[in-house]
Design a protein around this motif. Structure first.
Motif, short mmCIF file in Angstrom:
data_model
loop_
_atom_site.label_atom_id
_atom_site.label_comp_id
_atom_site.label_asym_id
_atom_site.label_seq_id
_atom_site.Cartn_x
_atom_site.Cartn_y
_atom_site.Cartn_z
N ASP A 75 0.86 -1.19 0.00
CA ASP A 75 0.00 0.00 0.00
C ASP A 75 0.89 1.23 0.00
OD1 ASP A 75 -1.80 2.02 0.48
OD2 ASP A 75 -2.52 1.21 2.38
N ASP A 76 0.79 2.06 -1.04
CA ASP A 76 1.71 3.21 -1.13
C ASP A 76 1.44 4.27 -0.07
OD1 ASP A 76 -0.55 4.36 -2.28
OD2 ASP A 76 0.48 5.01 -4.10
N VAL A 82 7.48 9.05 1.58
CA VAL A 82 6.87 9.34 0.28
C VAL A 82 5.69 10.30 0.46
CG1 VAL A 82 5.68 8.40 -1.73
CG2 VAL A 82 7.55 7.12 -0.66
N ASP A 83 5.82 11.45 -0.12
CA ASP A 83 4.72 12.41 -0.26
C ASP A 83 4.67 12.76 -1.74
OD1 ASP A 83 3.87 12.81 2.47
OD2 ASP A 83 5.77 13.84 2.79
N THR A 96 7.62 14.69 -3.34
CA THR A 96 8.18 15.92 -2.79
C THR A 96 9.47 15.65 -2.02
OG1 THR A 96 6.80 15.74 -0.83
CG2 THR A 96 5.94 17.04 -2.66
N GLY A 97 9.76 14.37 -1.76
CA GLY A 97 11.00 14.00 -1.07
C GLY A 97 12.02 13.47 -2.05
N ALA A 98 13.07 12.87 -1.53
CA ALA A 98 14.15 12.36 -2.37
C ALA A 98 13.80 11.03 -3.03
CB ALA A 98 15.42 12.22 -1.54
N ILE A 99 12.83 10.30 -2.50
CA ILE A 99 12.43 9.03 -3.09
C ILE A 99 11.67 9.33 -4.38
CG2 ILE A 99 10.95 7.00 -2.80
CD1 ILE A 99 11.84 6.93 0.10
N THR A 100 12.04 8.61 -5.44
CA THR A 100 11.46 8.87 -6.77
C THR A 100 10.27 7.97 -7.06
OG1 THR A 100 12.86 7.23 -7.87
CG2 THR A 100 13.79 9.47 -7.61
N LEU A 101 9.51 8.35 -8.07
CA LEU A 101 8.40 7.51 -8.51
C LEU A 101 8.90 6.17 -9.03
CD1 LEU A 101 5.97 9.99 -10.31
CD2 LEU A 101 5.64 8.84 -8.12
N LEU A 115 4.08 -10.14 5.47
CA LEU A 115 2.85 -10.19 6.26
C LEU A 115 3.06 -9.54 7.62
CD1 LEU A 115 1.76 -13.84 5.49
CD2 LEU A 115 0.68 -11.75 4.66
N GLY A 116 2.21 -8.59 7.97
CA GLY A 116 2.26 -7.92 9.26
C GLY A 116 1.00 -8.21 10.05
N TRP A 117 1.08 -7.90 11.36
CA TRP A 117 -0.10 -8.06 12.20
C TRP A 117 -1.21 -7.10 11.77
CZ3 TRP A 117 -0.90 -12.21 14.60
CH2 TRP A 117 0.07 -12.87 15.34
N GLN A 118 -0.84 -5.86 11.59
CA GLN A 118 -1.81 -4.85 11.18
C GLN A 118 -1.49 -4.47 9.74
OE1 GLN A 118 -4.25 -4.04 13.37
NE2 GLN A 118 -3.33 -5.38 14.88
N GLN A 119 -1.23 -3.22 9.49
CA GLN A 119 -0.86 -2.74 8.16
C GLN A 119 0.66 -2.82 7.99
OE1 GLN A 119 -2.77 -1.63 5.52
NE2 GLN A 119 -0.83 -1.60 4.44
N GLU A 120 1.11 -3.47 6.94
CA GLU A 120 2.54 -3.53 6.67
C GLU A 120 3.04 -2.11 6.38
OE1 GLU A 120 0.60 -7.28 6.01
OE2 GLU A 120 0.24 -5.41 4.98
N HIS A 121 4.24 -1.82 6.82
CA HIS A 121 4.83 -0.49 6.65
C HIS A 121 6.26 -0.69 6.15
CE1 HIS A 121 5.01 3.79 7.46
NE2 HIS A 121 6.20 3.61 8.00
N TRP A 122 6.62 -0.02 5.05
CA TRP A 122 7.96 -0.20 4.48
C TRP A 122 8.82 1.00 4.85
CZ3 TRP A 122 8.06 -4.77 1.54
CH2 TRP A 122 9.35 -5.18 1.16
N LEU A 123 9.96 0.72 5.48
CA LEU A 123 10.84 1.77 5.97
C LEU A 123 11.84 2.22 4.90
CD1 LEU A 123 11.57 0.43 9.57
CD2 LEU A 123 9.81 2.05 8.83
#
Length: 195
Positions: A75-76, A82-83, A96-101, A115-123
């Motif tokens: 989920d992006d 990422v903004d 708007t940050g350094a991470i590109t499309l 797989l996460g317990w709740q929502q997976e979050h990518w650091l």
């Protein structure tokens, strides 16, 4: 060429998917994308309006699965750093940050999730997404504490303090750790989730 001798694709942001359990084995299934039989398949998170059972690693790596089913493996809205910048039509034209499309596309369209317990979050770290290393508890990280970028901040994001980890963080427990590693400086990051 059969899948048994076909080399597994390389996933930049999930480099050891067999070790993390991202791909299942033990039976042969049909890939929902290419319709080919595969003994190695992904049945993890995939966000789409379609009901998907399994993908082969090669359809994930090529982007064919995400394209065919207009879906994503992450989920992006749960990507750190990422903004989006939008044009007048409301289409994302960049970040708007350094991470590109391009980095976002590599992660969400061509990388198996976890797989996460709740929502997976990518650091993220060093202006790029980190590689997912695996599921951890205190036992797995206690000898690596000096190798973290900022463990105190990672803990605070989950409402914990570093000294709490020894008592609450257990692999496959109610407080689960997800270990990431920066692709550039090799420092670790920790996402913590509760059941």
């Amino acid at each position: 060429m059969t899948d048994a001798i076909r080399p597994l694709p390389l996933f930049k942001y999930h480099p050891r998917p067999l070790e993390t359990g991202a791909f299942e084995t033990g039976k042969t299934v049909k890939c929902d994308c290419c319709q080919q039989a595969t003994p190695l398949y992904y049945s993890g998170p995939f966000y789409s309006v379609e009901n998907i059972n399994a993908f082969c690693p090669w359809c994930i790596a090529s982007g064919a699965a995400a394209q065919k089913f207009n879906g994503v493996f992450q989920d992006d809205a749960s990507l750190e750093g990422v903004d989006y910048a939008f044009n007048e039509k409301g289409e994302a034209q960049g970040t708007t940050g350094a991470i590109t499309l391009e980095q976002v596309a590599e992660l969400v369209e061509r990388t198996p999730g976890y797989l996460g317990w709740q929502q997976e979050h990518w650091l993220a770290h060093c202006d790029d997404f980190c590689a997912f290393v695996g599921y951890v508890g205190w036992k797995e990280i206690k000898d690596r504490l000096s190798e973290f970028a900022d463990l105190e901040s990672d803990c605070a994001d989950s409402g914990l303090q570093t000294e709490d980890l020894e008592k609450v963080l257990f692999n496959n427990g109610s407080c689960q750790g997800y270990l990431f590693q920066c692709l550039h400086c090799a420092k670790y990051r920790l996402h913590i989730d509760f059941d």
